[in-house]
Scaffold this active site. Sequence first.
Site, PDB file in Angstrom:
ATOM      1  N   ASP A 186      -8.824  -6.207  -5.160  1.00 39.05           N
ATOM      2  CA  ASP A 186      -8.564  -4.873  -4.628  1.00 39.05           C
ATOM      3  C   ASP A 186      -9.331  -3.823  -5.432  1.00 39.05           C
ATOM      4  O   ASP A 186      -9.871  -4.103  -6.513  1.00 39.05           O
ATOM      5  CB  ASP A 186      -7.055  -4.598  -4.698  1.00 39.05           C
ATOM      6  CG  ASP A 186      -6.576  -3.556  -3.701  1.00 39.05           C
ATOM      7  OD1 ASP A 186      -7.420  -2.956  -3.010  1.00 39.05           O
ATOM      8  OD2 ASP A 186      -5.351  -3.351  -3.609  1.00 39.05           O
TER       9      ASP A 186
ATOM     10  N   SER B  43       0.846  -1.199   0.000  1.00 38.64           N
ATOM     11  CA  SER B  43       0.000   0.000   0.000  1.00 38.64           C
ATOM     12  C   SER B  43       0.882   1.251   0.000  1.00 38.64           C
ATOM     13  O   SER B  43       1.730   1.385  -0.876  1.00 38.64           O
ATOM     14  CB  SER B  43      -0.972  -0.056   1.184  1.00 38.64           C
ATOM     15  OG  SER B  43      -2.022   0.872   1.018  1.00 38.64           O
TER      16      SER B  43
ATOM     17  N   HIS C 266      -6.624  -6.218  -0.545  1.00 29.28           N
ATOM     18  CA  HIS C 266      -5.586  -5.190  -0.448  1.00 29.28           C
ATOM     19  C   HIS C 266      -4.351  -5.631   0.341  1.00 29.28           C
ATOM     20  O   HIS C 266      -3.241  -5.591  -0.174  1.00 29.28           O
ATOM     21  CB  HIS C 266      -6.191  -3.922   0.157  1.00 29.28           C
ATOM     22  CG  HIS C 266      -5.295  -2.733   0.063  1.00 29.28           C
ATOM     23  ND1 HIS C 266      -4.763  -2.286  -1.143  1.00 29.28           N
ATOM     24  CD2 HIS C 266      -4.809  -1.897   1.024  1.00 29.28           C
ATOM     25  CE1 HIS C 266      -4.010  -1.218  -0.914  1.00 29.28           C
ATOM     26  NE2 HIS C 266      -4.016  -0.982   0.394  1.00 29.28           N
TER      27      HIS C 266
END
Length: 248
Positions: free
Chosen positions: A192, A93, A222
């Site tokens: 995602d 991320s 994610h």
Amino acid sequence: MKVKAPESFTYRGGKRAVLLLHGFTGSTGDMKKLGKYLHDRDYTCHGPLYRGHGVSAEALVQTGPKEWWEDVVNGYQSLKDEGYEEIAVAGISLGGVFSLKVGIELPVTGVVSMCAPTQGKSSDRQKNRLLNYAQAYKKFEGKDAEQIAAEVKLLEEDPMHSLKDVVNIINETGENLDLITSPTLVLQGRLDDPDYTDSALAIFNEVDTQHKHLIWYENSGHIITLGKEREQVYEDVFRFLNTLNWSE
């Protein structure tokens, strides 16, 4: 209830070192299992905890990506100071953004980007994530629903200026992907958000190296380091690291 804050971690193994970077509102817990997996296979792994993370959302908004990036660089330097000459970097991320930024700005043996965004369209996504984090953290603290709602409402009214800086660092990094010449592995959960899946393709296409791979995880969202396909993620990272041009 007092919540025990997560901490940075270092698993010392062989001469090959990997810097492991967590995401926004996340913590080193997002990367520890991957670190232990690699450590069991003779890699040295260091995962820095960014300032303001792993504690209350109110404390988090008092920090920003400038400080978090400093923590990344300090983590990299700590490995150098311990004598690790060659370092690979892997992040998820916002940590994936930071891993790409490391690849742009610092000498690295390889780059692993997991579920990283390349375009920060607005700070709304980050604000929603922070408010969700605040609710979960306060619930974990043992606060009742009325108190949580009141505290989250106060937090929602905070201008959260640092979130604009998050958008900026995502965009700046996304605009400079062609400066990455180190071998690069891009990992992405198929389930995602489309912004992330589109970003995975952009990263793969724009990094300036022939040694690059893009792997999709069909049943993952994610945080793939903790998802149902996490063992495959760990194995894929390990295999990639083993293909790198380490000196020994």
